[in-house]
Design a protein around this motif. Structure first.
Motif, PDB file in Angstrom:
ATOM      1  N   LEU A 215       0.854  -1.186   0.000  1.00 35.24           N
ATOM      2  CA  LEU A 215       0.000   0.000   0.000  1.00 35.24           C
ATOM      3  C   LEU A 215       0.886   1.229   0.000  1.00 35.24           C
ATOM      4  O   LEU A 215       1.834   1.320   0.783  1.00 35.24           O
ATOM      5  CB  LEU A 215      -0.921  -0.006   1.228  1.00 35.24           C
ATOM      6  CG  LEU A 215      -1.821  -1.237   1.364  1.00 35.24           C
ATOM      7  CD1 LEU A 215      -2.518  -1.241   2.709  1.00 35.24           C
ATOM      8  CD2 LEU A 215      -2.841  -1.278   0.244  1.00 35.24           C
ATOM      9  N   VAL A 216       0.576   2.179  -0.880  1.00 40.80           N
ATOM     10  CA  VAL A 216       1.433   3.350  -1.052  1.00 40.80           C
ATOM     11  C   VAL A 216       0.588   4.617  -1.010  1.00 40.80           C
ATOM     12  O   VAL A 216      -0.521   4.660  -1.548  1.00 40.80           O
ATOM     13  CB  VAL A 216       2.201   3.280  -2.392  1.00 40.80           C
ATOM     14  CG1 VAL A 216       3.042   4.525  -2.591  1.00 40.80           C
ATOM     15  CG2 VAL A 216       3.073   2.040  -2.446  1.00 40.80           C
ATOM     16  N   LYS A 217       1.117   5.646  -0.377  1.00 39.82           N
ATOM     17  CA  LYS A 217       0.469   6.956  -0.363  1.00 39.82           C
ATOM     18  C   LYS A 217       1.558   8.010  -0.542  1.00 39.82           C
ATOM     19  O   LYS A 217       2.558   7.999   0.183  1.00 39.82           O
ATOM     20  CB  LYS A 217      -0.287   7.183   0.955  1.00 39.82           C
ATOM     21  CG  LYS A 217      -0.997   8.531   1.048  1.00 39.82           C
ATOM     22  CD  LYS A 217      -1.748   8.638   2.372  1.00 39.82           C
ATOM     23  CE  LYS A 217      -2.497   9.958   2.501  1.00 39.82           C
ATOM     24  NZ  LYS A 217      -3.247  10.045   3.778  1.00 39.82           N
ATOM     25  N   GLU A 218       1.357   8.898  -1.493  1.00 41.84           N
ATOM     26  CA  GLU A 218       2.307   9.980  -1.727  1.00 41.84           C
ATOM     27  C   GLU A 218       1.782  11.266  -1.108  1.00 41.84           C
ATOM     28  O   GLU A 218       0.639  11.653  -1.343  1.00 41.84           O
ATOM     29  CB  GLU A 218       2.543  10.178  -3.226  1.00 41.84           C
ATOM     30  CG  GLU A 218       3.266   9.010  -3.890  1.00 41.84           C
ATOM     31  CD  GLU A 218       3.658   9.301  -5.318  1.00 41.84           C
ATOM     32  OE1 GLU A 218       3.519  10.473  -5.731  1.00 41.84           O
ATOM     33  OE2 GLU A 218       4.104   8.372  -6.002  1.00 41.84           O
ATOM     34  N   ILE A 219       2.628  11.900  -0.320  1.00 40.73           N
ATOM     35  CA  ILE A 219       2.288  13.187   0.292  1.00 40.73           C
ATOM     36  C   ILE A 219       3.440  14.130   0.011  1.00 40.73           C
ATOM     37  O   ILE A 219       4.439  14.156   0.730  1.00 40.73           O
ATOM     38  CB  ILE A 219       2.040  13.072   1.819  1.00 40.73           C
ATOM     39  CG1 ILE A 219       0.991  12.010   2.115  1.00 40.73           C
ATOM     40  CG2 ILE A 219       1.612  14.417   2.394  1.00 40.73           C
ATOM     41  CD1 ILE A 219       0.737  11.807   3.595  1.00 40.73           C
ATOM     42  N   GLY A 220       3.293  14.877  -1.076  1.00 42.29           N
ATOM     43  CA  GLY A 220       4.368  15.779  -1.453  1.00 42.29           C
ATOM     44  C   GLY A 220       5.627  15.015  -1.804  1.00 42.29           C
ATOM     45  O   GLY A 220       5.605  14.065  -2.584  1.00 42.29           O
ATOM     46  N   ALA A 221       6.750  15.380  -1.186  1.00 36.13           N
ATOM     47  CA  ALA A 221       8.034  14.767  -1.505  1.00 36.13           C
ATOM     48  C   ALA A 221       8.193  13.389  -0.877  1.00 36.13           C
ATOM     49  O   ALA A 221       9.103  12.647  -1.244  1.00 36.13           O
ATOM     50  CB  ALA A 221       9.169  15.677  -1.029  1.00 36.13           C
ATOM     51  N   PHE A 222       7.335  13.037   0.068  1.00 34.01           N
ATOM     52  CA  PHE A 222       7.436  11.747   0.741  1.00 34.01           C
ATOM     53  C   PHE A 222       6.417  10.770   0.164  1.00 34.01           C
ATOM     54  O   PHE A 222       5.289  11.140  -0.164  1.00 34.01           O
ATOM     55  CB  PHE A 222       7.171  11.885   2.246  1.00 34.01           C
ATOM     56  CG  PHE A 222       8.376  12.297   3.041  1.00 34.01           C
ATOM     57  CD1 PHE A 222       9.182  11.347   3.634  1.00 34.01           C
ATOM     58  CD2 PHE A 222       8.704  13.623   3.182  1.00 34.01           C
ATOM     59  CE1 PHE A 222      10.295  11.723   4.379  1.00 34.01           C
ATOM     60  CE2 PHE A 222       9.816  14.023   3.914  1.00 34.01           C
ATOM     61  CZ  PHE A 222      10.616  13.058   4.509  1.00 34.01           C
ATOM     62  N   ALA A 223       6.819   9.508   0.060  1.00 34.41           N
ATOM     63  CA  ALA A 223       5.885   8.429  -0.254  1.00 34.41           C
ATOM     64  C   ALA A 223       5.978   7.412   0.874  1.00 34.41           C
ATOM     65  O   ALA A 223       7.076   7.029   1.292  1.00 34.41           O
ATOM     66  CB  ALA A 223       6.221   7.782  -1.582  1.00 34.41           C
ATOM     67  N   ILE A 224       4.841   7.004   1.409  1.00 37.20           N
ATOM     68  CA  ILE A 224       4.792   6.047   2.500  1.00 37.20           C
ATOM     69  C   ILE A 224       4.385   4.698   1.927  1.00 37.20           C
ATOM     70  O   ILE A 224       3.390   4.592   1.222  1.00 37.20           O
ATOM     71  CB  ILE A 224       3.781   6.475   3.591  1.00 37.20           C
ATOM     72  CG1 ILE A 224       4.125   7.878   4.109  1.00 37.20           C
ATOM     73  CG2 ILE A 224       3.778   5.488   4.747  1.00 37.20           C
ATOM     74  CD1 ILE A 224       3.358   8.971   3.443  1.00 37.20           C
ATOM     75  N   SER A 225       5.163   3.676   2.182  1.00 37.30           N
ATOM     76  CA  SER A 225       4.906   2.345   1.646  1.00 37.30           C
ATOM     77  C   SER A 225       4.702   1.368   2.787  1.00 37.30           C
ATOM     78  O   SER A 225       5.530   1.292   3.709  1.00 37.30           O
ATOM     79  CB  SER A 225       6.078   1.884   0.769  1.00 37.30           C
ATOM     80  OG  SER A 225       5.883   0.561   0.330  1.00 37.30           O
ATOM     81  N   LEU A 226       3.593   0.630   2.745  1.00 33.15           N
ATOM     82  CA  LEU A 226       3.286  -0.377   3.748  1.00 33.15           C
ATOM     83  C   LEU A 226       3.438  -1.751   3.103  1.00 33.15           C
ATOM     84  O   LEU A 226       2.697  -2.100   2.183  1.00 33.15           O
ATOM     85  CB  LEU A 226       1.851  -0.234   4.276  1.00 33.15           C
ATOM     86  CG  LEU A 226       1.578   0.817   5.358  1.00 33.15           C
ATOM     87  CD1 LEU A 226       1.851   2.213   4.836  1.00 33.15           C
ATOM     88  CD2 LEU A 226       0.148   0.716   5.833  1.00 33.15           C
ATOM     89  N   SER A 227       4.412  -2.529   3.549  1.00 38.26           N
ATOM     90  CA  SER A 227       4.575  -3.893   3.060  1.00 38.26           C
ATOM     91  C   SER A 227       3.683  -4.803   3.887  1.00 38.26           C
ATOM     92  O   SER A 227       3.828  -4.884   5.116  1.00 38.26           O
ATOM     93  CB  SER A 227       6.038  -4.335   3.181  1.00 38.26           C
ATOM     94  OG  SER A 227       6.866  -3.528   2.377  1.00 38.26           O
ATOM     95  N   THR A 228       2.736  -5.446   3.229  1.00 40.45           N
ATOM     96  CA  THR A 228       1.771  -6.280   3.949  1.00 40.45           C
ATOM     97  C   THR A 228       1.894  -7.730   3.503  1.00 40.45           C
ATOM     98  O   THR A 228       2.381  -8.041   2.415  1.00 40.45           O
ATOM     99  CB  THR A 228       0.338  -5.799   3.680  1.00 40.45           C
ATOM    100  OG1 THR A 228       0.053  -5.936   2.284  1.00 40.45           O
ATOM    101  CG2 THR A 228       0.168  -4.342   4.075  1.00 40.45           C
ATOM    102  N   TYR A 229       1.447  -8.625   4.381  1.00 42.63           N
ATOM    103  CA  TYR A 229       1.531 -10.050   4.081  1.00 42.63           C
ATOM    104  C   TYR A 229       0.337 -10.757   4.694  1.00 42.63           C
ATOM    105  O   TYR A 229      -0.012 -10.524   5.847  1.00 42.63           O
ATOM    106  CB  TYR A 229       2.829 -10.631   4.647  1.00 42.63           C
ATOM    107  CG  TYR A 229       3.182 -11.983   4.069  1.00 42.63           C
ATOM    108  CD1 TYR A 229       2.833 -13.154   4.728  1.00 42.63           C
ATOM    109  CD2 TYR A 229       3.842 -12.076   2.854  1.00 42.63           C
ATOM    110  CE1 TYR A 229       3.146 -14.396   4.184  1.00 42.63           C
ATOM    111  CE2 TYR A 229       4.163 -13.303   2.304  1.00 42.63           C
ATOM    112  CZ  TYR A 229       3.818 -14.472   2.978  1.00 42.63           C
ATOM    113  OH  TYR A 229       4.128 -15.684   2.433  1.00 42.63           O
ATOM    114  N   GLY A 230      -0.305 -11.607   3.912  1.00 39.58           N
ATOM    115  CA  GLY A 230      -1.466 -12.339   4.397  1.00 39.58           C
ATOM    116  C   GLY A 230      -1.076 -13.540   5.237  1.00 39.58           C
ATOM    117  O   GLY A 230       0.038 -14.059   5.155  1.00 39.58           O
ATOM    118  N   SER A 231      -2.014 -13.995   6.055  1.00 36.86           N
ATOM    119  CA  SER A 231      -1.797 -15.196   6.843  1.00 36.86           C
ATOM    120  C   SER A 231      -1.917 -16.424   5.948  1.00 36.86           C
ATOM    121  O   SER A 231      -2.371 -16.337   4.810  1.00 36.86           O
ATOM    122  CB  SER A 231      -2.827 -15.256   7.972  1.00 36.86           C
ATOM    123  OG  SER A 231      -2.618 -14.184   8.870  1.00 36.86           O
ATOM    124  N   PRO A 232      -1.528 -17.595   6.431  1.00 38.45           N
ATOM    125  CA  PRO A 232      -1.686 -18.832   5.651  1.00 38.45           C
ATOM    126  C   PRO A 232      -3.146 -19.059   5.275  1.00 38.45           C
ATOM    127  O   PRO A 232      -4.049 -18.452   5.837  1.00 38.45           O
ATOM    128  CB  PRO A 232      -1.178 -19.916   6.607  1.00 38.45           C
ATOM    129  CG  PRO A 232      -0.248 -19.186   7.529  1.00 38.45           C
ATOM    130  CD  PRO A 232      -0.844 -17.827   7.705  1.00 38.45           C
TER     131      PRO A 232
END
Length: 547
Positions: A482-499
């Motif tokens: 999941l990614v969100k760009e706010i001006g010069a910064f981009a925030i990235s969330l690395s996610t992983y599902g359960s089995p």
């Protein structure tokens, strides 16, 4: 016409070039050349104008040349601008022209003759061709297909745009923007020509042209976006602007005139679309009365007027969306405008001025920080409705809960509610998170341990907060990043599902930012932290994480 010997020789060379350019399909396509005058008022022969165009085409330098500039310098300034616009519009029209009815009919008949054997063997068409090929069962379909194809390509005559670099910005931006919207973005069918036309706008580089370049920068075709981004960077460097200053200067006015409206041609009785304070639009008929809609269109010009109205509404909506996101990013980065820039690019802008009234601002003065809000009447008032003077202001920024105390934040929330102002975005409701409240920040990853969450809630909340999933997981139990760009910064969330046994569970493995985490501005840090609290549904996101 009396001219100097040097100019006469140049004219003779241009006429000779025009006569020698018989192979140029673009020049053959031009039926009539308007009359253009020199600085002394003497008209320039049409053959000379065509000669200049022929010379520019042969040079193949659409980004400009000494010879093209010298030719334009011979004209009166207004006529040089008029010639540039005429050349640009003619070249764009040539490039996107469709076959005429006669040409399409000819191509359809040729296709029937060529493929008649195929139609006989595969579709049971009678072996004998009809005398009138327009009666063939495939004629209409083949003709319609021919009508959809481009009749020309302006690429080989692109050098003529060396004469287009003095076109008025507003008209040039409209011509190129319309061309790219209709022909350059969809599948990139005219992306090469679109790139060339963008160079014309980059040379002019007024607000209208910057707006089109910025639009192409986030457009649908990768090649156009890359070219526009490169040109914007060149303009920014040349004029010594920051990216934020460039953003101020590239905001669309959606085609609105100085009175915040658009004239709508409708025969001898034009209508007018007028923008209200809330950025809604009303239609005014020729008698000055408000109406709900334009009458039924009876001819092509009226259909064009209806399309113009639709385009203006779409542009206003798109500008509101884009500028809401930009202003939110400016708040997160604690952007400070000079008073002059804020007045010019915010208060005096037809759309941003309306949006600014739905926000609380901070004036930085020698006496301290003063919060205020612009009003619809053009005044500035504080939270107690007292007038605020900005003449001694050193800078203007957007207020936030991190930058004001709890009492001021509560008072502004009550003020906005009392005046029934719908805030453009929330500035005060979220609890402030300060750097001292968090673990030490270093590197590009925020120190948040992996945390298991309910997958559907995570994706739903992330979407509401503006996070997007640019790709999908590699396996069926891997969630998208999941990614969100706010001006010069981009925030990235690395996610992983359960089995597979727990398919609705997910974990946030890592939260990263594109720049050093220690450099995150205080307001942005608070906003990111509050986003994560909402997505995870917990307050203790830095400690006590579940495995």
């Amino acid at each position: 016409m009396t001219v100097s010997p040097a100019v006469e020789r140049a004219f003779d060379a241009a006429v000779a070039a025009a006569k020698a350019s018989r192979s140029s399909k673009f020049l053959k396509w031009i039926d009539e050349v308007p009359t253009f005058a020199m600085a002394d008022g003497a008209p320039v022969p049409a053959d000379v104008i065509k000669g200049w165009m022929a010379q520019a085409i042969k040079a193949e330098v659409p980004t400009g040349s000494v010879e093209a500039d010298a030719a334009l310098n011979l004209l009166a300034p207004d006529d040089a601008a008029r010639l540039s616009l005429w050349v640009l519009e003619r070249w764009l029209a040539f490039d996107c022209a469709r076959p005429s009815d006669v040409e399409a009919t000819k191509k359809a008949k040729a296709a029937i003759r060529k493929d008649h054997g195929f139609y006989v063997s595969h579709h049971g068409i009678p072996a004998q061709l009809p005398d009138d090929l327009t009666q063939h069962p495939y004629f209409e379909g083949l003709k319609a297909r021919a009508m959809k194809k481009y009749a020309n390509s302006g690429f080989s005559s692109r050098g003529v745009l060396a004469l287009a670099r003095r076109a008025p910005g507003r008209q040039a931006a409209l011509a190129v923007g319309t061309f790219i919207e209709r022909h350059g973005r969809r599948h990139g069918t005219r992306s090469a020509q679109g790139k060339i036309a963008l160079h014309v706008l980059a040379h002019i580089a007024d607000q209208n042209c910057l707006e089109v370049l910025s639009t192409a920068f986030v457009g649908l075709h990768e090649g156009l976006a890359h070219e526009a981004a490169m040109l914007l960077e060149q303009i920014r460097t040349r004029r010594k602007w920051t990216w934020q200053q460039l953003g101020d200067r590239a905001v669309s006015n959606a085609g609105l005139d100085a009175d915040l409206g658009v004239d709508l041609p409708w025969g001898h009785a034009p209508y007018r679309a007028q923008v209200q304070d809330d950025l809604t639009m009303i239609l005014i008929n020729p008698q000055g009365r408000s109406v709900k809609a334009l009458p039924t269109a009876k001819d092509p010009s009226q259909k064009d007027t209806k399309k113009l109205l639709i385009d203006v509404k779409k542009n206003i909506a798109a500008t509101m969306t884009a500028q809401t996101a930009r202003l939110y990013a400016e708040m997160c980065h604690d952007r400070v405008w000079t008073l002059a820039d804020w007045q010019t690019f915010i208060v005096d802008h037809p759309i941003l001025s309306r949006l600014s009234q739905r926000l609380v601002w901070t004036a930085q003065t020698t006496a301290g920080r003063q919060t205020f809000r612009p009003t619809a009447e053009g005044d500035f008032s504080d939270v107690a409705d007292m007038p605020v003077r900005l003449d001694q202001t050193n800078g203007i920024s957007l207020a936030h809960r991190v930058t004001v105390d709890a009492e001021t934040a509560t008072a502004w929330q009550r003020h906005l509610a009392d005046y029934e102002v719908t805030a453009l975005f929330d500035q005060f409701a979220r609890p402030p998170v300060h750097r001292a409240d968090l673990p030490r920040l270093s590197g590009h990853d925020l120190p948040i341990p992996p945390q298991r969450v309910w997958g559907p809630d995570l994706l739903k909340n992330a979407k509401l907060l503006g996070y997007a999933a640019p790709g999908t997981g590699k396996t069926f139990f891997e969630f998208p990043d999941l990614v969100k760009e706010i001006g010069a910064f981009a925030i990235s969330l690395s996610t992983y599902g359960s089995p597979p046994s727990h398919p609705d569970h997910a974990a946030i493995q890592k939260v990263s930012v594109t720049q050093n985490a220690a450099d995150i501005p205080p307001v942005l840090l608070s906003e990111i932290t509050n986003d994560l609290k909402v997505m995870l549904g917990r307050e203790d996101i830095f400690t006590g994480a579940t495995s």
